[in-house]
Design a protein around this motif. Structure first.
Motif, short mmCIF file in Angstrom:
data_model
loop_
_atom_site.label_atom_id
_atom_site.label_comp_id
_atom_site.label_asym_id
_atom_site.label_seq_id
_atom_site.Cartn_x
_atom_site.Cartn_y
_atom_site.Cartn_z
N GLU A 49 0.82 -1.22 0.00
CA GLU A 49 0.00 0.00 0.00
C GLU A 49 0.84 1.26 0.00
O GLU A 49 0.58 2.20 -0.75
CB GLU A 49 -0.93 0.00 1.20
N LEU A 50 1.89 1.28 0.83
CA LEU A 50 2.75 2.47 0.86
C LEU A 50 3.53 2.61 -0.43
O LEU A 50 3.69 3.72 -0.96
CB LEU A 50 3.71 2.40 2.06
N ALA A 51 4.01 1.50 -0.98
CA ALA A 51 4.75 1.55 -2.23
C ALA A 51 3.85 2.03 -3.37
O ALA A 51 4.28 2.82 -4.21
CB ALA A 51 5.33 0.18 -2.54
N ALA A 52 2.59 1.57 -3.40
CA ALA A 52 1.66 2.02 -4.43
C ALA A 52 1.34 3.50 -4.27
O ALA A 52 1.25 4.24 -5.25
CB ALA A 52 0.38 1.19 -4.38
N LEU A 53 1.18 3.94 -3.03
CA LEU A 53 0.88 5.36 -2.78
C LEU A 53 2.04 6.25 -3.23
O LEU A 53 1.84 7.27 -3.89
CB LEU A 53 0.60 5.56 -1.30
N MET A 54 3.26 5.84 -2.87
CA MET A 54 4.42 6.64 -3.28
C MET A 54 4.63 6.60 -4.79
O MET A 54 4.99 7.61 -5.40
CB MET A 54 5.66 6.15 -2.54
N GLY A 55 4.40 5.45 -5.39
CA GLY A 55 4.52 5.35 -6.84
C GLY A 55 3.50 6.19 -7.56
O GLY A 55 3.79 6.85 -8.56
N ALA A 56 2.27 6.21 -7.03
CA ALA A 56 1.21 7.02 -7.64
C ALA A 56 1.50 8.51 -7.48
O ALA A 56 1.09 9.33 -8.29
CB ALA A 56 -0.13 6.67 -7.03
N MET A 57 2.21 8.87 -6.41
CA MET A 57 2.56 10.28 -6.20
C MET A 57 3.70 10.72 -7.12
O MET A 57 3.68 11.80 -7.69
CB MET A 57 2.96 10.49 -4.75
N PHE A 58 4.69 9.85 -7.29
CA PHE A 58 5.86 10.26 -8.07
C PHE A 58 5.75 9.91 -9.55
O PHE A 58 6.52 10.44 -10.35
CB PHE A 58 7.13 9.62 -7.49
N GLY A 59 4.84 9.04 -9.93
CA GLY A 59 4.69 8.69 -11.34
C GLY A 59 4.34 9.88 -12.23
O GLY A 59 5.02 10.14 -13.22
N PRO A 60 3.29 10.63 -11.90
CA PRO A 60 2.92 11.77 -12.75
C PRO A 60 3.91 12.92 -12.73
O PRO A 60 3.94 13.72 -13.66
CB PRO A 60 1.58 12.22 -12.17
N THR A 61 4.75 13.02 -11.70
CA THR A 61 5.69 14.14 -11.66
C THR A 61 6.69 14.08 -12.80
O THR A 61 7.18 15.12 -13.24
CB THR A 61 6.44 14.19 -10.33
N GLY A 62 7.00 12.90 -13.28
CA GLY A 62 7.90 12.80 -14.41
C GLY A 62 7.19 12.76 -15.74
O GLY A 62 7.70 13.24 -16.75
N ALA A 63 6.00 12.19 -15.75
CA ALA A 63 5.31 11.96 -17.02
C ALA A 63 4.58 13.20 -17.53
O ALA A 63 4.63 13.51 -18.72
CB ALA A 63 4.33 10.81 -16.87
N VAL A 64 3.90 13.91 -16.66
CA VAL A 64 3.06 15.02 -17.12
C VAL A 64 3.87 16.17 -17.75
O VAL A 64 3.49 16.66 -18.82
CB VAL A 64 2.14 15.51 -15.97
N PRO A 65 5.00 16.60 -17.17
CA PRO A 65 5.77 17.64 -17.87
C PRO A 65 6.29 17.20 -19.23
O PRO A 65 6.30 17.99 -20.19
CB PRO A 65 6.94 17.92 -16.92
N ALA A 66 6.67 15.92 -19.36
CA ALA A 66 7.12 15.43 -20.66
C ALA A 66 5.98 15.42 -21.67
O ALA A 66 6.17 15.75 -22.84
CB ALA A 66 7.69 14.03 -20.50
N ILE A 67 4.78 15.09 -21.23
CA ILE A 67 3.64 15.09 -22.13
C ILE A 67 3.24 16.50 -22.52
O ILE A 67 2.88 16.77 -23.66
CB ILE A 67 2.48 14.30 -21.50
N LEU A 68 3.33 17.43 -21.58
CA LEU A 68 3.07 18.84 -21.91
C LEU A 68 4.04 19.33 -22.97
O LEU A 68 3.64 19.99 -23.94
CB LEU A 68 3.18 19.70 -20.66
#
Length: 77
Positions: A49-68
């Motif tokens: 649960e903690l690993a999924a929460l941290m992954g869900a928090m840090f996943g978009p921080t790298g992906a969304v700026p690249a997609i923008l």
């Protein structure tokens, strides 16, 4: 004549509304991918649960700026 929203999405025209849809879709996919990667990489040591929460928090921080950046580049190509 104004094209319908779905036709603009299907044709790949990038406008404010279609760009917002692409950004939201990418955010959700990055959220799910980050959670899955977090469970796979650190599930044993942190707990799933903690690993999924941290992954869900840090996943978009790298992906969304690249997609923008990608959408901006595609708009002007």
């Amino acid at each position: 004549m104004q094209e319908s929203f779905i036709a603009q999405l299907a044709a790949g025209h990038i406008t404010w509304s279609t760009g917002l849809v692409w950004i939201m879709a990418s955010f959700l996919i990055a959220l799910l991918g980050g959670a899955a990667a977090g469970v796979k990489l650190a599930g044993k040591s942190l707990g799933d649960e903690l690993a999924a929460l941290m992954g869900a928090m840090f996943g978009p921080t790298g992906a969304v700026p690249a997609i923008l950046l990608g959408l901006i580049l595609l708009k002007f190509i």
